[in-house]
Write a protein that holds these residues in place. Structure first.
Motif, PDB file in Angstrom:
ATOM      1  N   ASN A 160      43.705  71.533  -5.983  1.00 21.05           N
ATOM      2  CA  ASN A 160      43.846  70.513  -4.952  1.00 21.05           C
ATOM      3  C   ASN A 160      45.015  70.905  -4.059  1.00 21.05           C
ATOM      4  N   SER A 161      45.215  70.167  -2.966  1.00 22.51           N
ATOM      5  CA  SER A 161      46.262  70.553  -2.023  1.00 22.51           C
ATOM      6  C   SER A 161      46.855  69.339  -1.313  1.00 22.51           C
ATOM      7  N   VAL A 162      47.963  69.600  -0.639  1.00 26.32           N
ATOM      8  CA  VAL A 162      48.576  68.618   0.249  1.00 26.32           C
ATOM      9  C   VAL A 162      48.665  69.250   1.640  1.00 26.32           C
ATOM     10  N   ALA A 163      48.643  68.408   2.672  1.00 24.91           N
ATOM     11  CA  ALA A 163      48.831  68.874   4.044  1.00 24.91           C
ATOM     12  C   ALA A 163      49.624  67.807   4.790  1.00 24.91           C
TER      13      ALA A 163
ATOM     14  N   GLU B 247      54.117  64.036  -3.243  1.00 26.09           N
ATOM     15  CA  GLU B 247      55.145  63.879  -2.211  1.00 26.09           C
ATOM     16  C   GLU B 247      56.191  64.984  -2.305  1.00 26.09           C
ATOM     17  N   GLN B 248      56.619  65.297  -3.513  1.00 29.13           N
ATOM     18  CA  GLN B 248      57.633  66.340  -3.688  1.00 29.13           C
ATOM     19  C   GLN B 248      57.088  67.705  -3.288  1.00 29.13           C
ATOM     20  N   ILE B 249      55.836  67.977  -3.631  1.00 24.65           N
ATOM     21  CA  ILE B 249      55.219  69.239  -3.225  1.00 24.65           C
ATOM     22  C   ILE B 249      55.150  69.315  -1.703  1.00 24.65           C
ATOM     23  N   ALA B 250      54.792  68.206  -1.058  1.00 24.69           N
ATOM     24  CA  ALA B 250      54.712  68.182   0.406  1.00 24.69           C
ATOM     25  C   ALA B 250      56.076  68.474   1.037  1.00 24.69           C
ATOM     26  N   ILE B 251      57.129  67.847   0.527  1.00 25.98           N
ATOM     27  CA  ILE B 251      58.484  68.061   1.049  1.00 25.98           C
ATOM     28  C   ILE B 251      58.888  69.533   0.908  1.00 25.98           C
TER      29      ILE B 251
ATOM     30  N   LEU C 282      58.384  60.481   4.537  1.00 23.27           N
ATOM     31  CA  LEU C 282      57.026  60.975   4.350  1.00 23.27           C
ATOM     32  C   LEU C 282      56.069  59.785   4.215  1.00 23.27           C
ATOM     33  N   GLU C 283      55.013  59.777   4.994  1.00 25.30           N
ATOM     34  CA  GLU C 283      54.036  58.688   4.979  1.00 25.30           C
ATOM     35  C   GLU C 283      52.665  59.232   4.551  1.00 25.30           C
ATOM     36  N   ARG C 284      52.088  58.615   3.546  1.00 24.14           N
ATOM     37  CA  ARG C 284      50.755  59.038   3.102  1.00 24.14           C
ATOM     38  C   ARG C 284      49.702  58.499   4.065  1.00 24.14           C
TER      39      ARG C 284
ATOM     40  N   TYR D 122      52.091  62.360   6.733  1.00 26.87           N
ATOM     41  CA  TYR D 122      52.681  62.451   8.078  1.00 26.87           C
ATOM     42  C   TYR D 122      54.198  62.370   7.944  1.00 26.87           C
ATOM     43  N   ALA D 123      54.909  63.136   8.773  1.00 27.88           N
ATOM     44  CA  ALA D 123      56.368  63.049   8.794  1.00 27.88           C
ATOM     45  C   ALA D 123      56.882  63.306  10.211  1.00 27.88           C
ATOM     46  N   PRO D 124      57.785  62.451  10.687  1.00 27.32           N
ATOM     47  CA  PRO D 124      58.438  62.712  11.974  1.00 27.32           C
ATOM     48  C   PRO D 124      59.606  63.677  11.763  1.00 27.32           C
ATOM     49  N   LEU D 125      59.875  64.493  12.771  1.00 25.77           N
ATOM     50  CA  LEU D 125      60.966  65.453  12.686  1.00 25.77           C
ATOM     51  C   LEU D 125      62.006  65.210  13.775  1.00 25.77           C
ATOM     52  N   LYS D 126      63.226  65.588  13.468  1.00 30.61           N
ATOM     53  CA  LYS D 126      64.312  65.671  14.445  1.00 30.61           C
ATOM     54  C   LYS D 126      64.975  67.026  14.239  1.00 30.61           C
ATOM     55  N   GLU D 127      65.635  67.540  15.275  1.00 32.29           N
ATOM     56  CA  GLU D 127      66.220  68.869  15.159  1.00 32.29           C
ATOM     57  C   GLU D 127      67.365  68.914  14.158  1.00 32.29           C
ATOM     58  N   SER D 128      67.971  67.774  13.877  1.00 32.25           N
ATOM     59  CA  SER D 128      69.040  67.733  12.879  1.00 32.25           C
ATOM     60  C   SER D 128      68.527  68.065  11.476  1.00 32.25           C
ATOM     61  N   LEU D 129      67.205  67.976  11.265  1.00 28.23           N
ATOM     62  CA  LEU D 129      66.602  68.303   9.971  1.00 28.23           C
ATOM     63  C   LEU D 129      66.271  69.790   9.843  1.00 28.23           C
TER      64      LEU D 129
END
Length: 197
Positions: free
Chosen positions: A46-49, A94-98, A114-116, A135-142
């Motif tokens: 199985n997988s995460v995306a 969730e941890q695998i996705a991160i 992180l939002e499923r 789904y995850a939002p990003l900022k350049e500080s990350l």
């Protein structure tokens, strides 16, 4: 440096896969409505995306990588995909996705961001692996490193501006995964719902 030289592919040979740590070919024999049948399949992980949206750049973050199966179909082999990974560790989805996000794109997303979205089955005629979409939002500080994958992975991080992504989606010359297409539809449907409220 000449990118054509970097991305040059030399096919040495193609042979029947006898043993693999990733897939196991199987044949299922069964009776359905009185008819004996056989179906060949692949038992796969199985997988995460993860759909990543960079809020400051107003752009989606995808990964571009070489896929041998696509190469045999189109002679190019490069695909645009969501950041993704196999569920092959004793960790939460969730941890695998991160971990995949930081390995492939270089962004350290906090777990609480992180939002499923949903889960679904892929390649149902051949493998039937379950993929869980986030789904995850990003900022350049990350942004803590360049990404690009681990070991011998060669992953290019791609930014597609939001106002160009519909054209990107419908360009049939760009090889994309169904999970990427579905997640973008989810994103825009969610945006529309927010505007209605």
């Amino acid at each position: 440096m000449d990118t054509d030289v970097i991305n040059k592919i030399d096919v040495i040979k193609i042979e029947t896969c006898i043993q693999s740590e990733y897939i196991r070919p199987k044949s299922m024999y069964y009776v359905q409505n009185g008819h004996e049948k056989r179906w060949d399949m692949i038992d796969a992980h199985n997988s995460v995306a993860i759909l990543l949206y960079h809020e400051e750049y107003d752009a989606f973050v995808f990964v571009k990588q070489f896929r041998p199966a696509i190469y045999l179909k189109n002679g190019d082999g490069y695909t645009y995909e969501l950041c993704a990974g196999l569920v092959d560790k004793d960790k939460s989805l969730e941890q695998i996705a991160i971990e995949e996000i930081i390995e492939e794109t270089g962004y350290a997303v906090p777990l609480e961001k992180l939002e499923r979205i949903t889960s679904f089955f892929t390649a149902v005629g051949v493998a039937g692996g379950k993929q869980t979409l986030f789904y995850a939002p990003l900022k350049e500080s990350l942004h803590v490193n360049e990404g690009g994958g681990i070991d011998n992975e060669e992953i290019e991080v791609i930014y597609v501006p939001k106002d160009e992504v519909l054209q990107f989606m419908y360009d049939e010359n760009i090889v994309k995964t169904s999970g990427l297409m579905f997640s973008l539809m989810w994103f825009f449907d969610r945006e529309k719902s927010k505007q209605i409220r």
